[in-house]
Design a protein around this motif. Structure first.
Motif, short mmCIF file in Angstrom:
data_model
loop_
_atom_site.label_atom_id
_atom_site.label_comp_id
_atom_site.label_asym_id
_atom_site.label_seq_id
_atom_site.Cartn_x
_atom_site.Cartn_y
_atom_site.Cartn_z
N ASP A 165 0.82 -1.20 0.00
CA ASP A 165 0.00 0.00 0.00
C ASP A 165 0.86 1.26 0.00
O ASP A 165 1.83 1.38 0.75
CB ASP A 165 -0.92 0.01 1.22
CG ASP A 165 -1.91 1.16 1.15
OD1 ASP A 165 -1.63 2.21 1.76
OD2 ASP A 165 -2.96 1.02 0.49
N PHE A 166 0.46 2.17 -0.83
CA PHE A 166 1.19 3.42 -0.99
C PHE A 166 0.48 4.61 -0.35
O PHE A 166 1.10 5.48 0.26
CB PHE A 166 1.39 3.67 -2.50
CG PHE A 166 1.55 5.11 -2.88
CD1 PHE A 166 2.75 5.76 -2.71
CD2 PHE A 166 0.48 5.82 -3.42
CE1 PHE A 166 2.90 7.09 -3.07
CE2 PHE A 166 0.62 7.14 -3.77
CZ PHE A 166 1.83 7.78 -3.60
N GLY A 167 -0.86 4.64 -0.46
CA GLY A 167 -1.61 5.82 -0.07
C GLY A 167 -1.58 6.12 1.42
O GLY A 167 -1.39 7.27 1.83
N GLY A 209 1.36 -2.87 -6.52
CA GLY A 209 0.84 -2.13 -7.65
C GLY A 209 1.82 -1.10 -8.19
O GLY A 209 1.91 -0.91 -9.42
N SER A 210 2.57 -0.45 -7.30
CA SER A 210 3.53 0.55 -7.78
C SER A 210 4.63 -0.11 -8.61
O SER A 210 5.09 0.46 -9.61
CB SER A 210 4.15 1.28 -6.59
OG SER A 210 4.73 0.37 -5.67
N VAL A 211 5.03 -1.32 -8.22
CA VAL A 211 6.04 -2.06 -8.99
C VAL A 211 5.50 -2.43 -10.36
O VAL A 211 6.18 -2.29 -11.38
CB VAL A 211 6.49 -3.32 -8.22
CG1 VAL A 211 7.41 -4.19 -9.08
CG2 VAL A 211 7.18 -2.94 -6.92
N LEU A 212 4.24 -2.90 -10.39
CA LEU A 212 3.63 -3.24 -11.67
C LEU A 212 3.51 -2.02 -12.57
O LEU A 212 3.78 -2.09 -13.78
CB LEU A 212 2.24 -3.86 -11.44
CG LEU A 212 1.52 -4.38 -12.68
CD1 LEU A 212 2.25 -5.60 -13.24
CD2 LEU A 212 0.07 -4.73 -12.37
N GLY A 213 3.12 -0.88 -11.99
CA GLY A 213 2.99 0.35 -12.78
C GLY A 213 4.32 0.79 -13.37
O GLY A 213 4.41 1.15 -14.56
N ILE A 214 5.38 0.75 -12.57
CA ILE A 214 6.70 1.14 -13.06
C ILE A 214 7.18 0.18 -14.14
O ILE A 214 7.73 0.61 -15.16
CB ILE A 214 7.70 1.19 -11.88
CG1 ILE A 214 7.35 2.37 -10.96
CG2 ILE A 214 9.13 1.33 -12.39
CD1 ILE A 214 8.17 2.41 -9.69
N SER A 215 6.97 -1.12 -13.93
CA SER A 215 7.40 -2.10 -14.94
C SER A 215 6.65 -1.89 -16.26
O SER A 215 7.23 -2.08 -17.34
CB SER A 215 7.17 -3.53 -14.42
OG SER A 215 5.80 -3.84 -14.32
N PHE A 216 5.39 -1.50 -16.18
CA PHE A 216 4.63 -1.21 -17.40
C PHE A 216 5.19 -0.01 -18.16
O PHE A 216 5.26 -0.03 -19.39
CB PHE A 216 3.15 -0.98 -17.06
CG PHE A 216 2.32 -2.23 -17.09
CD1 PHE A 216 2.86 -3.45 -16.72
CD2 PHE A 216 1.00 -2.19 -17.48
CE1 PHE A 216 2.09 -4.61 -16.77
CE2 PHE A 216 0.22 -3.34 -17.53
CZ PHE A 216 0.77 -4.55 -17.16
N LEU A 217 5.60 1.02 -17.43
CA LEU A 217 6.17 2.19 -18.10
C LEU A 217 7.52 1.86 -18.73
O LEU A 217 7.85 2.35 -19.81
CB LEU A 217 6.31 3.34 -17.11
CG LEU A 217 5.01 4.06 -16.71
CD1 LEU A 217 5.33 5.27 -15.85
CD2 LEU A 217 4.20 4.48 -17.92
#
Length: 554
Positions: A219-221, A401-409
């Motif tokens: 969790d990030f938020g 989720g943040s890791v997945l988002g960065i890997s997608f970019l």
């Protein structure tokens, strides 16, 4: 199992290869790219461990991992310590209004944790209502819930419902004759709980605790809102990536690799202990709720009502504050008004509502179709290919989720798959990240359907595909819907990956809530949060209507 005479290459093999190719492109490839970026010098192209060394040799960085593990471990233990007795009391004791309490517990879990953090800021922040009362009543200077204690409080109250739902489902299958036999042998009530009930539900408790652990760890938020000086690894990943996205992004990749390795290790540790303590239970005589009296009745009701009240309190606070008057959304001035809704729904660009529902519906459609196919393949068409597919579908469970988002970019920021900045990359991220809920739920239900049903349809002239679509899929729908509703409410409340991937044209409700809180526009944030909460509640009620159930079996 495949029949001896079945063709080695069939339409099912084609489905397996197609789905595996999709996962290879959108899971394996981005993660391998992150791994490469973490150990390759962008200037020379040589192998390097400088990024990993930078993390482990500087306390400013590695302390965030320690903080994350501390918060996650405490929150998981407290969530398990709260969810287990809640499930047992609700199953073994007649509690007034138990059906409504079940629904409230589920609702308390459906909203994102950071909304709970925002609500507790309203109560226990530096200018919170409860904080002001405490300071005035006891003449002290209480600085609020910011830091370690506040993060643990939010995560515990927001996560124990997951343990409750899992353990409650396991208690349905517990044969009460075991308790009766132990009682006849002189075992006390506490002894029966510790020696019979807890060991039997331990695999379920471990599985739910793992999900809590992964959810809290990723969790990030919440730590971003109330952590202040207490930084966690997801916050570090976000800040490092956003500040270095135009230059050295290798360090952000190294942080992602460290998190991936740790979560995979924890996942296999949990699987090891769960496999060593697995029991098969058939409730020939299910546990029946008993009517208590006296002090036991009072204590059991007080425990349940207090716990549910604290869990649902953030949603109540958010809805209440959304109707308060404010000076432009930042300071509440007293009285009630629709000012916050006017500012969010009518006087502002509210594309975030359209984006949330449209992107969410497209993602959930993909999740349902692939979830049904994957569960059928892994249960009915067992082979090495489908076992590999089953393993890969678990990756989104354990990847933040943040890791997945960065890997997608990293993977889709250039041709031939230039997806960054589009709605498609958001849809894919939502579908990949939240698909495991539907896959696991569908797999559980298809395991309860006898293959003889499909064989009977085939013997009457139906093709194997027609038997699947006309017989198996309709019988799977209760499990599919149970997983789909969990996937849906987590899709529309996704923040960790969408905060990395979104643009102004793809902003969703959760991102709008987060940005409004960061700006101090609490009235607007409350209005958006209320809309998200009501959407989750309506989705839950629709699920009950379609299935005829009164709870979500996990």
């Amino acid at each position: 199992m495949n029949c001896a005479g079945e063709k080695r290459f069939s339409v099912w093999t084609s489905f397996s290869l197609i789905i595996l190719a999709i996962f290879a492109v959108f899971i394996i490839y981005p993660l391998l790219l992150v791994l490469c970026k973490s150990v390759i010098d962008p200037h020379s192209g040589n192998f390097t461990l400088n990024y990993l060394t930078k993390f482990f040799t500087r306390k400013f960085y590695w302390i965030t991992l320690v903080n994350s593990l501390q918060v996650t471990a405490c929150s998981t233990l407290l969530a398990a310590a709260l969810g287990l007795p809640m499930a047992y009391v609700m199953r073994s004791v007649k509690i007034k209004g138990s059906n409504w309490l079940d629904i409230l517990i589920v609702i308390s879990y459906l909203s994102p944790p950071f909304i709970g953090a925002y609500a507790w800021i309203q109560l226990l922040g530096r200018n919170g209502v409860v904080t002001q009362w405490i300071n005035a009543a006891f003449n002290i200077k209480f600085d609020g819930i910011y830091g370690f204690a506040g993060i643990v409080l939010v995560f515990t109250l927001q996560s124990f419902p997951l343990v409750y739902m899992y353990v409650s489902g396991a208690l349905k299958n517990l044969d009460n004759s075991l308790n009766e036999a132990a009682e006849s042998l002189g075992c006390s009530s506490f002894g029966r709980i510790t020696k019979i009930v807890v060991p039997l539900v331990m695999p379920t408790l471990l599985a739910s605790s793992l999900l809590v652990f992964m959810r809290v760890f990723a969790d990030f938020g919440t730590p971003m809102l109330i952590g202040e000086g207490f930084k966690t690894i997801p916050v570090l990943i976000y800040t490092q990536f956003m500040s270095e996205v135009g230059g050295d992004d290798g360090f952000a990749a190294a942080l992602c690799v460290i998190v991936i390795m740790l979560t995979i290790l924890l996942f296999f540790v949990q699987r090891f202990f769960a496999d060593r303590s697995t029991y098969a239970m058939t409730a020939l005589k299910p546990m029946a709720a008993q009517q208590l009296s006296g002090i036991k009745k009072i204590l059991s009701h007080a425990f349940v009502y207090l716990t549910v009240g604290l869990a649902i309190l953030p949603q109540v606070i958010v809805i209440y504050t959304s109707f308060l008057k404010s000076n432009g959304g930042q300071v509440f001035t007293g009285g009630f008004a629709l000012q916050s809704y006017e500012a969010t729904l009518f006087t502002k660009n509210n594309d975030c509502l359209w984006n949330t529902y449209v992107l969410g519906l497209v993602a959930i459609s993909i999740i349902v179709v692939l979830g049904i196919l994957i569960s059928y393949l892994t249960v009915r068409k067992r082979n090495l290919l489908n076992s590999t597919l089953d393993t890969i579908t678990m990756f989104p469970y354990i990847i933040p989720g943040s890791v997945l988002g960065i890997s997608f970019l990293f993977a889709f920021n250039h041709p031939p798959l230039l997806l960054s900045g589009t709605a498609l990359i958001m849809i894919i991220a939502f579908a990949i990240r939240r698909m495991p809920y539907t896959v696991r739920s569908s797999t559980a239900i298809i395991g309860q359907i006898s293959p003889s049903v499909e064989e009977a349809a085939i013997s009457l002239g139906a093709s194997e595909m027609k038997s699947f679509t006309k017989v198996t899929v309709p019988m799977m729908m209760p499990g599919v819907l149970a997983g789909a509703i969990m996937s849906w409410v987590t899709v529309i409340s996704e923040l960790s990956s969408s905060i990395i991937l979104y643009t102004n044209s793809t902003q969703t409700l959760t991102i709008s809530i987060y940005t409004e809180v960061i700006r101090g526009n609490y009235g607007n944030a409350s209005a958006y949060s209320t809309i998200l909460t009501l959407t989750s509640i309506l989705s839950l009620l629709l699920f009950f209507k379609l299935t005829g159930k009164r709870d979500i079996s996990i």
